[in-house]
Each structure stands twice: as C-alpha cells, then as structure tokens.
Design a protein around this motif. Structure first.
Motif, PDB file in Angstrom:
ATOM      1  N   GLY A 117       0.815  -1.217   0.000  1.00 18.75           N
ATOM      2  CA  GLY A 117       0.000   0.000   0.000  1.00 18.75           C
ATOM      3  C   GLY A 117       0.843   1.259   0.000  1.00 18.75           C
ATOM      4  O   GLY A 117       2.077   1.204   0.078  1.00 18.75           O
ATOM      5  N   THR A 118       0.154   2.401  -0.049  1.00 17.96           N
ATOM      6  CA  THR A 118       0.855   3.670  -0.228  1.00 17.96           C
ATOM      7  C   THR A 118       0.899   4.505   1.040  1.00 17.96           C
ATOM      8  O   THR A 118       1.397   5.620   1.039  1.00 17.96           O
ATOM      9  CB  THR A 118       0.150   4.501  -1.320  1.00 17.96           C
ATOM     10  OG1 THR A 118      -1.229   4.635  -0.949  1.00 17.96           O
ATOM     11  CG2 THR A 118       0.239   3.849  -2.673  1.00 17.96           C
ATOM     12  N   GLN A 119       0.362   3.963   2.125  1.00 16.88           N
ATOM     13  CA  GLN A 119       0.295   4.756   3.344  1.00 16.88           C
ATOM     14  C   GLN A 119       1.682   5.041   3.943  1.00 16.88           C
ATOM     15  O   GLN A 119       2.616   4.265   3.775  1.00 16.88           O
ATOM     16  CB  GLN A 119      -0.549   4.020   4.389  1.00 16.88           C
ATOM     17  CG  GLN A 119      -1.983   4.469   4.417  1.00 16.88           C
ATOM     18  CD  GLN A 119      -2.122   5.981   4.534  1.00 16.88           C
ATOM     19  OE1 GLN A 119      -2.203   6.686   3.527  1.00 16.88           O
ATOM     20  NE2 GLN A 119      -2.141   6.496   5.743  1.00 16.88           N
ATOM     21  N   VAL A 120       1.743   6.140   4.654  1.00 14.47           N
ATOM     22  CA  VAL A 120       2.964   6.509   5.365  1.00 14.47           C
ATOM     23  C   VAL A 120       2.915   5.840   6.740  1.00 14.47           C
ATOM     24  O   VAL A 120       1.860   5.801   7.370  1.00 14.47           O
ATOM     25  CB  VAL A 120       3.003   8.042   5.518  1.00 14.47           C
ATOM     26  CG1 VAL A 120       4.147   8.467   6.389  1.00 14.47           C
ATOM     27  CG2 VAL A 120       3.086   8.710   4.153  1.00 14.47           C
ATOM     28  N   HIS A 121       4.032   5.294   7.192  1.00 17.78           N
ATOM     29  CA  HIS A 121       4.053   4.599   8.485  1.00 17.78           C
ATOM     30  C   HIS A 121       5.108   5.209   9.404  1.00 17.78           C
ATOM     31  O   HIS A 121       6.169   5.621   8.946  1.00 17.78           O
ATOM     32  CB  HIS A 121       4.420   3.116   8.302  1.00 17.78           C
ATOM     33  CG  HIS A 121       3.576   2.409   7.289  1.00 17.78           C
ATOM     34  ND1 HIS A 121       2.475   1.689   7.628  1.00 17.78           N
ATOM     35  CD2 HIS A 121       3.680   2.329   5.939  1.00 17.78           C
ATOM     36  CE1 HIS A 121       1.932   1.178   6.537  1.00 17.78           C
ATOM     37  NE2 HIS A 121       2.645   1.560   5.496  1.00 17.78           N
ATOM     38  N   GLY A 122       4.792   5.206  10.689  1.00 16.07           N
ATOM     39  CA  GLY A 122       5.806   5.548  11.665  1.00 16.07           C
ATOM     40  C   GLY A 122       6.567   4.282  12.033  1.00 16.07           C
ATOM     41  O   GLY A 122       6.022   3.189  11.943  1.00 16.07           O
ATOM     42  N   LEU A 123       7.822   4.432  12.397  1.00 18.85           N
ATOM     43  CA  LEU A 123       8.601   3.250  12.776  1.00 18.85           C
ATOM     44  C   LEU A 123       9.386   3.557  14.046  1.00 18.85           C
ATOM     45  O   LEU A 123      10.232   4.457  14.063  1.00 18.85           O
ATOM     46  CB  LEU A 123       9.554   2.866  11.633  1.00 18.85           C
ATOM     47  CG  LEU A 123      10.548   1.735  11.904  1.00 18.85           C
ATOM     48  CD1 LEU A 123       9.845   0.451  12.299  1.00 18.85           C
ATOM     49  CD2 LEU A 123      11.418   1.482  10.676  1.00 18.85           C
ATOM     50  N   GLU A 124       9.076   2.830  15.082  1.00 15.40           N
ATOM     51  CA  GLU A 124       9.798   2.991  16.348  1.00 15.40           C
ATOM     52  C   GLU A 124      10.693   1.780  16.536  1.00 15.40           C
ATOM     53  O   GLU A 124      10.213   0.649  16.504  1.00 15.40           O
ATOM     54  CB  GLU A 124       8.803   3.074  17.518  1.00 15.40           C
ATOM     55  CG  GLU A 124       8.013   4.382  17.592  1.00 15.40           C
ATOM     56  CD  GLU A 124       8.870   5.605  17.886  1.00 15.40           C
ATOM     57  OE1 GLU A 124       9.949   5.446  18.487  1.00 15.40           O
ATOM     58  OE2 GLU A 124       8.460   6.712  17.487  1.00 15.40           O
ATOM     59  N   ILE A 125      11.984   2.019  16.694  1.00 11.29           N
ATOM     60  CA  ILE A 125      12.867   0.871  16.913  1.00 11.29           C
ATOM     61  C   ILE A 125      13.389   0.861  18.345  1.00 11.29           C
ATOM     62  O   ILE A 125      14.371   0.193  18.660  1.00 11.29           O
ATOM     63  CB  ILE A 125      14.021   0.826  15.886  1.00 11.29           C
ATOM     64  CG1 ILE A 125      14.789   2.142  15.881  1.00 11.29           C
ATOM     65  CG2 ILE A 125      13.506   0.501  14.503  1.00 11.29           C
ATOM     66  CD1 ILE A 125      16.042   2.082  15.017  1.00 11.29           C
ATOM     67  N   GLY A 126      12.725   1.622  19.183  1.00  8.70           N
ATOM     68  CA  GLY A 126      13.048   1.578  20.607  1.00  8.70           C
ATOM     69  C   GLY A 126      14.217   2.449  21.013  1.00  8.70           C
ATOM     70  O   GLY A 126      14.754   2.295  22.106  1.00  8.70           O
ATOM     71  N   LEU A 208      16.885   2.212  10.010  1.00  5.72           N
ATOM     72  CA  LEU A 208      17.376   3.432  10.652  1.00  5.72           C
ATOM     73  C   LEU A 208      16.820   4.683   9.967  1.00  5.72           C
ATOM     74  O   LEU A 208      16.347   5.607  10.620  1.00  5.72           O
ATOM     75  CB  LEU A 208      18.907   3.448  10.644  1.00  5.72           C
ATOM     76  CG  LEU A 208      19.559   2.414  11.572  1.00  5.72           C
ATOM     77  CD1 LEU A 208      21.060   2.374  11.383  1.00  5.72           C
ATOM     78  CD2 LEU A 208      19.237   2.726  13.031  1.00  5.72           C
ATOM     79  N   TRP A 209      16.858   4.692   8.636  1.00  3.46           N
ATOM     80  CA  TRP A 209      16.304   5.853   7.913  1.00  3.46           C
ATOM     81  C   TRP A 209      14.793   5.913   8.095  1.00  3.46           C
ATOM     82  O   TRP A 209      14.211   6.989   8.190  1.00  3.46           O
ATOM     83  CB  TRP A 209      16.651   5.783   6.419  1.00  3.46           C
ATOM     84  CG  TRP A 209      17.994   6.387   6.110  1.00  3.46           C
ATOM     85  CD1 TRP A 209      19.168   5.731   5.946  1.00  3.46           C
ATOM     86  CD2 TRP A 209      18.298   7.778   5.939  1.00  3.46           C
ATOM     87  NE1 TRP A 209      20.187   6.622   5.687  1.00  3.46           N
ATOM     88  CE2 TRP A 209      19.676   7.882   5.681  1.00  3.46           C
ATOM     89  CE3 TRP A 209      17.541   8.951   5.998  1.00  3.46           C
ATOM     90  CZ2 TRP A 209      20.312   9.113   5.454  1.00  3.46           C
ATOM     91  CZ3 TRP A 209      18.177  10.180   5.771  1.00  3.46           C
ATOM     92  CH2 TRP A 209      19.544  10.252   5.507  1.00  3.46           C
ATOM     93  N   GLY A 210      14.152   4.738   8.140  1.00  3.84           N
ATOM     94  CA  GLY A 210      12.695   4.697   8.321  1.00  3.84           C
ATOM     95  C   GLY A 210      12.298   5.261   9.669  1.00  3.84           C
ATOM     96  O   GLY A 210      11.303   5.961   9.802  1.00  3.84           O
ATOM     97  N   ALA A 211      13.111   4.958  10.695  1.00  4.80           N
ATOM     98  CA  ALA A 211      12.821   5.495  12.033  1.00  4.80           C
ATOM     99  C   ALA A 211      13.019   7.009  12.042  1.00  4.80           C
ATOM    100  O   ALA A 211      12.399   7.729  12.814  1.00  4.80           O
ATOM    101  CB  ALA A 211      13.729   4.841  13.058  1.00  4.80           C
ATOM    102  N   ARG A 212      13.879   7.492  11.177  1.00  2.00           N
ATOM    103  CA  ARG A 212      14.194   8.920  11.126  1.00  2.00           C
ATOM    104  C   ARG A 212      13.167   9.715  10.308  1.00  2.00           C
ATOM    105  O   ARG A 212      12.742  10.781  10.697  1.00  2.00           O
ATOM    106  CB  ARG A 212      15.555   9.077  10.455  1.00  2.00           C
ATOM    107  CG  ARG A 212      16.444  10.072  11.102  1.00  2.00           C
ATOM    108  CD  ARG A 212      17.783   9.997  10.415  1.00  2.00           C
ATOM    109  NE  ARG A 212      18.706  10.918  11.042  1.00  2.00           N
ATOM    110  CZ  ARG A 212      19.486  11.729  10.367  1.00  2.00           C
ATOM    111  NH1 ARG A 212      19.457  11.738   9.055  1.00  2.00           N
ATOM    112  NH2 ARG A 212      20.315  12.534  10.997  1.00  2.00           N
ATOM    113  N   LEU A 213      12.792   9.153   9.132  1.00  3.09           N
ATOM    114  CA  LEU A 213      11.916   9.889   8.210  1.00  3.09           C
ATOM    115  C   LEU A 213      10.479   9.401   8.229  1.00  3.09           C
ATOM    116  O   LEU A 213       9.604  10.051   7.674  1.00  3.09           O
ATOM    117  CB  LEU A 213      12.389   9.742   6.754  1.00  3.09           C
ATOM    118  CG  LEU A 213      13.838   9.945   6.385  1.00  3.09           C
ATOM    119  CD1 LEU A 213      14.012   9.779   4.893  1.00  3.09           C
ATOM    120  CD2 LEU A 213      14.288  11.327   6.788  1.00  3.09           C
ATOM    121  N   GLY A 214      10.257   8.241   8.805  1.00 11.56           N
ATOM    122  CA  GLY A 214       8.980   7.566   8.594  1.00 11.56           C
ATOM    123  C   GLY A 214       9.161   6.659   7.387  1.00 11.56           C
ATOM    124  O   GLY A 214      10.013   6.927   6.523  1.00 11.56           O
TER     125      GLY A 214
END
Lengths: 296, 452
Positions: A117-126, A208-214
């Motif tokens: 899908g095309t949704q934007v997600h938040g990513l928390e890696i703790g 790491l980039w996903g946690a930073r930018l979403g």
C-alpha cells in the motif's frame, strides 16, 4: 564573537548525519566491488525492506519475527535479482547493467507499493531521540546509536571479507572477474551472495532511515545522499564509504550554516556535490578507491 | 480440393463470425436511446508514487461524496455524476497528458488536480477550453482575482490568506496583535516555488506587526534538516512556521525534538497538517499545531452518511476504512461538496441538465454557502462557509487550528478570518501584471464575456 560551541554542534551533527549516508553508500560499494555495477536500485531495496518490516509489525508480527522474515525476504529478493536480471546480462557492458538496475529500481518501488500500500508509516525501533546535553552541545541519541550500528556493520564486513571463504571469493571476483572464473569460482553464486549482503545492508539502513523519516516512498530518495559520498570516498571502498560519509555530512552542514546565508540558504544539497566534483577532477577514483591501471 | 473448399468455408465462417461479433458489440451504441444527463469529473489522481498517501485520501474523499450524491439523491436534480481517473504520480507531464486524454469527454464539469505544478500547466488550456480549474487550498495566489482568471478557483484558502491566518493565530495566542512586537518568527519553507510563494507576505506582516522574521529554506525533499534547526535554536525563535511538503514535515518535527525546540511552538501550514505528516514523527509530533480549512474526524453528519450509504453499499473508495475522516479524506469531501453545489447553483440558472464547463464556472462564481447552508449539507463544524463572487474566487474561507495529541487532531481555535482587505491590493497588483503580460482584458463586472 565567534561561537565555537555552535561550530562544534554543527560539526558533530554533520558527522553523525554523515554516518547515515555511509550506511546507504555501503550497499552501493558491496555491489560495485564485485560486479562493477552502480546499483541504482539500492534506494528501492531500502524502501522495500523498511516497508515490508513495518507492514509485518503493523499486522501483529512480533518485532524479532518481523525482522527475521524481512531478512529472509531480502535474501530471496537478492537471489531473484541475480537469477532474473544479472545472470542473463553477464559480460554485457557496465552501462547495460546500470540501466538494468535503474529499471529494477522502478519495479521494486512499484511492487513495494502494490504489495504493502501507499500509506505513510511511523517506525519505532526503541531508540529515543531526546538529545544528550553535553556542555550545551546537543547530541542525538538516535544518531549515536546509528553510528554504533554502522561501525558494527563495517567491522562485520571487514571480518567477513578477511576470514571467510565467501569473503575471499568476493575479493577475488572484485580483483579480477576472469581470473576468478579461471580458478573455478562460480561467479553467479558470488553475485547472489553479494546481492543478498546488499539486501541486508538495505534492511539495516531502511530501519534506521525509516525510524528517522517515517517509512514512506521518499525513503528511496536517500540514494541521492549516497552519491557524493561514493564519489568522495571511492566506489569500491567500504572505508571510503565511511570516511566519505563523515566528510560529506560535515561539509554540507557547515556549508549550509556558514556559507548558505550568502546564497539565500538551501545550499547543502548541492554543496556536497560541488566538493565531490572538485575531488573528481584531481582524484577520479576518490580518496580510497582503487586506481585503475590497464596494460595497453 | 475438398480440403481447400473446406478451408475456404471455414475462413469465411470465421470472418463472418468476427463481423457478426463486431456488429453485435457496436450496434447497441448506435441504437441505444439517448443517454441520461451526466456531469463528468475528470480526475488527475495520484495513487502511486511519492505523494500517493495524500492522493488516495483526497481523491478517495471526493469520489466518496460524488457516490453519496448519486446513491442518496440519484445525482444532482437527476443528473448523474460520473468520473474517470488518470494516474499522474503528481508529475506535471502526466497531468497534462491526462488532461488531453479526458478533456473531450462529454459534460466535463471541472478539473481538480490537487497539484500546484499541474494546475499551473493547465491555466492556459482550461481558459481556452472554458472549463473551471479548482485548486482548493493551493494554486496561484493571484488567481483569486476572478477579473483576470475567470476559470481558476483557489477555493477556501490561497497562500497569502494562509499566511495571514497563521500570523493572526499566533497573535491570538500571545494575547493580541500588539504582543507580536519584538517576537521572533522563523519560517522554515520547502525549497520550491510553492515554498517560496509566501516570502514577501511574511515580510509585509513582519513590518506591519513589528515582529522579527527569519526565513530558512530546506532543500527538496527535506530529509535532512540538522543545520536549519540548529540555526533556529541559535536564533532563539519564539515560533516556527512550517511551510513543508511530504517527508520534510516529519523530519522537521523530529529534528526540532533533537535540538530541543518546543513542538507546540511549531505551526504547520495547510500542506503540513495531515496525519501523514505527524504519524512518522511519532512522539516528536505530540503537541504540534497546524492550520486547516476543514476539521478532521468522522463525527459530522455528512461523514456519517458517507459511511452508512456509500461504504454500507460496498462502494467506498478508501481501502482502509480507518482513514475515513482523516485530513486529506475530509478535504476531498469538502471539495466534493463545493463542486456539487456549484453544479446545483448553475443548474438553477441554466436548467437541470448536463452543463457546459462555462456554465459550471458561473455556478462557482455564485458559490455562496453560509453557515446555515453548510449545516443543511451535514457539514457544520467540518468547514465554516464560502462566499465566492465573480471577482473573488477564493471565497473568504475561514481557517481553524488543530493540535496533534499523538493519536488524532483536536481543534484548538475558533474559526479565524485572514486579513483579506490588506492582502487584496497585493493580489490585484500581481494579477494586473499577469493580465498585461498575457494580453487579458480585465473584467469589470460578472456579466462581462470571459475566455480567450
């Protein structure tokens, strides 16, 4: 009076940002070292890895299991790319292989959106991003963590290249493909292994980039940050990717803060390329890249 | 010989079958009765690519509302609403290609690209083809001047009004406009024509209210902002206005946290106000405030009807029902209301039939929905009102401010009016220059002929 504390803060921030660029650059270097291909699909692989991981987590998969599953998917993706795209193109000119990876990049981006899908997600890696305050200088915990991860990754790759048979095979293929073939190394197997390794790097960088930018489509654009790093550090050197990343990170931040105001701001995106181009003129193989010597 | 004849016969039979099939499929088109009246909405949507999250929400909301009108009312006074989508991926060339492909379809009502770039590329084309171009909450600020841009409608909010609305909100928070004196405002803007459009207006308002101003550019796409936020901290800003787009927004919020800037003193503009902007920033976004023309949430009667009637019939456009009532979905719903009401108003003048684009333009130029009419449409609280006239194509939309609590947006202000009177002379100066440059005759009344 010149504010030295602020200078240190900008410099430290730049160096830590540079580590993040290095993470992306390492993926490029791995592929380039062994096959001479600039893998333009590295950004798309990073997006695919992060999107797969976060989608699995959001569907209730435990963190560790999602990580393992994504790792397995990236390994599968690496092997599939080798089988379906690279193997049929063995012995083709580098530009053909480059164009193949360009096409691959669009295919992977499209497949990622189609699948997840095309949704934007938040990513928390703790890892919290509340900064440390060291004598008035704010240092990001998250960036320090990222630096630790990048350092561990480089150490792992160094050990792998030095002390394992597959690592030696990588180095042999990187040194001379024809000679490697002549002594019985299986080129497709090495390439599959190296694309798998690049997939793992994409996963680490993606998280790491996903946690930073979403986790969103623009993750694939982080490749643009890696290109000047590669020019500066050299396309075939992991050490170069690290040093190049640090230099580019520091240069772009210092340029933006201290030179940017004279140009109306917003110069960091191209300031890095100016430095990379200048170096290209005096040292075409980059600071750590192997000089090409050909017998004629 | 027999075999040859059999083969020839078989060939003839095959050709006959193909011809018969061709006739059978083409005859209904030739012989069917005249089609019922339909009003067509061509949609230059973007459901893949970097901006797909916004595109699926907005176009999903727009289609949901059109579907509601069709299912619930049988269309607008019996005129069925139809639409077709062309994927643009938010790229100008693709948007223009979709325009050329769909413009010849019968009964085109209006174009709604939700893209500054595509809208700019279409202005000459739609003016020639005499079909309205709707740029809700965005587009050229000077297209507010309907005297020069008869076919362009930046409905509810243009960038200058947005700027004024944000400054008015900060003034209200500080205790009045006079309290702005001596405050420091930093505008962090996207490095694009969109981002730069409000630079002169912030300067104008800084001079008017006496606040200090610094405007800092973030290069596209904005995935790295360490140096900008360190500069903001050094400048000791009281407020930061975030004029961002896409990935720039969550990165701004995360980097603000990293340098210790208080998030509730960051005010987002209308393209920095969606769930997609805050969710990726996680905890760093908690307390962030942003301007909007339409509230989020699904508690409004019109949204409840969409859920019951459209999604209940299995015709909802969003794959993920959790997105119903999100910022972009509600913007699409409001856009649907405004388009449909313009058609309804135009029908009162021209008849309850398929209208031409020019007739729909007339409808937009008389799109006056006061709070009572908004309530009757089930949208009380969703948006305030609109009052479009032949020379004011924005329609004096009101704005409100919402704060992210970590899970949803909560409205934290009344409906605020931008300072339209102060902005109008600047808009007219720009539109007059445009008219001179393009040889456009400036209209002096709503009855003047329009078009090139």
């Amino acid at each position: 009076m010149f504010d030295y504390q602020f200078l240190i803060e900008v410099l430290v921030g730049g160096l830590l940002s540079g580590v993040m660029y290095s993470l992306v650059a390492i993926g490029f270097v791995l592929i380039y070292k062994t096959s001479g291909v600039l893998n333009f699909a590295q950004g798309a692989m990073l997006l695919f890895a992060a999107l797969t991981f976060v989608s699995l987590v959001e569907r209730g998969t435990p963190f560790a299991l999602a990580l393992l599953a994504t790792l397995a998917i990236m390994v599968l993706l690496g092997i599939t790319i080798e089988r379906t795209v690279l193997r049929p193109l063995i012995n083709q000119p580098p530009i053909t292989l480059f164009m193949a990876t360009l096409g691959l990049s669009y295919v992977i981006e499209g497949a990622a959106q189609l699948l997840w899908g095309t949704q934007v997600h938040g990513l928390e890696i703790g890892v919290s991003d509340i900064p440390f305050d060291i004598g008035g200088v704010f240092i990001s915990r998250f960036d320090l963590f990222a630096a630790g991860v990048a350092g561990s990754l480089v150490a792992l790759f160094t050990l792998f290249f030095r002390y394992t048979r597959t690592g030696l095979a990588f180095r042999a293929v990187a040194d001379d493909q024809f000679a490697a073939l002549a002594v019985g190394l299986r080129l497709p197997r090495v390439w599959a292994a190296v694309w798998t390794a690049a997939g793992i790097v994409a996963l680490v960088a993606g998280l790491l980039w996903g946690a930073r930018l979403g986790v969103q489509f623009s993750l694939s654009l982080v490749v643009l940050k890696a290109l000047p790093v590669l020019v500066l550090g050299g396309f075939d050197s992991i050490t170069g990717a690290i040093v190049g990343g640090l230099l580019i990170g520091a240069i772009e931040k210092l340029a933006e803060v201290y030179v940017g105001p004279f140009f109306g701001g917003g110069i960091e995106a191209w300031a890095a390329y100016v430095v990379a181009l200048a170096l290209l003129l005096v040292r075409p193989s980059g600071l750590f890249g192997q000089k090409l010597v050909e017998r004629v | 010989m027999t075999t040859f004849r059999q083969a020839k016969l078989a060939r003839r039979l095959t050709m006959g079958a193909v011809l018969a099939l061709g006739l059978a499929t083409s005859l209904p088109a030739l012989t069917s009765p005249a089609r019922a009246d339909e009003q067509f909405f061509p949609l230059q949507s973007y459901r893949v690519g970097p901006y797909a999250a916004g595109g699926t929400g907005f176009f999903g909301g727009f289609i949901d509302y059109l579907n509601l009108v069709n299912i619930r009312d049988g269309g607008v006074n019996g005129v069925k609403l139809t639409w077709d989508e062309g994927e643009t991926q938010y790229e100008v060339e693709r948007g223009v290609e979709v325009y050329e492909r769909l413009k010849s379809r019968p009964g085109v009502a209006a174009w709604n690209p939700l893209s500054v770039g595509i809208a700019y590329a279409m202005i000459d084309r739609i003016s020639k083809d005499k079909v309205p171009l709707i740029t809700i909450n965005h587009g050229r600020t000077d297209s507010t001047d309907g005297r020069v841009f008869p076919y362009v409608f930046p409905l509810l909010l243009n960038p200058y009004s947005e700027t004024s609305g944000i400054v008015n909100y900060i003034a209200a928070r500080e205790g009045g406009p006079e309290k702005l004196k001596g405050k420091k405002l930093v505008v962090l803007y996207h490095g694009s024509p969109y981002g730069k459009e409000t630079i002169p207006i912030y300067k104008l308002l800084a001079d008017k209210y006496g606040f200090e101003l610094e405007q800092i550019e973030v290069p596209h796409p904005g995935n790295e902002q360490q140096s900008q936020w360190l500069s903001i901290r050094r400048a000791k800003a009281d407020y930061v206005v975030l004029r961002g787009w896409g990935v720039m927004n969550p990165v701004a919020l995360k980097t603000a946290q990293k340098v210790g800037f208080p998030v509730d003193h960051i005010i987002g503009n209308v393209w920095s106000n969606s769930e997609e902007d805050v969710i990726p920033a996680g905890d760093a976004a908690k307390g962030y405030v942003a301007i909007t023309t339409q509230a989020s949430g699904a508690e409004y009667p019109v949204l409840q009807e969409v859920i019951k009637t459209v999604y209940g019939a299995g015709k909802g456009n969003l794959d993920d029902k959790k997105r119903i009532g999100s910022v972009y979905h509600n913007l699409g719903i409001v856009n649907g209301i405004l388009n449909v009401e313009a058609v309804r108003i135009a029908q009162e003048k021209f008849g309850k039939r398929t209208l031409t684009g020019d007739e729909v333009r007339w409808g937009f130029e008389h799109l006056q929905l006061d709070p009572a009419r908004v309530e009757a449409l089930g949208a009380k609280g969703l948006f305030h009102s609109i009052n479009v006239t032949w020379d004011n194509h924005e329609g004096n939309g009101r704005v409100t401010f919402q704060q992210w609590d970590g899970a949803k947006w909560k409205v934290v202000s009344d409906w605020i009016s931008p300072d339209w009177a102060a902005l109008r002379p600047i808009i007219e100066k720009s539109s007059t220059a445009y008219a001179q440059e393009h040889g456009i005759k400036i209209r002096t009344s709503g009855d003047d002929p329009v078009g090139q």
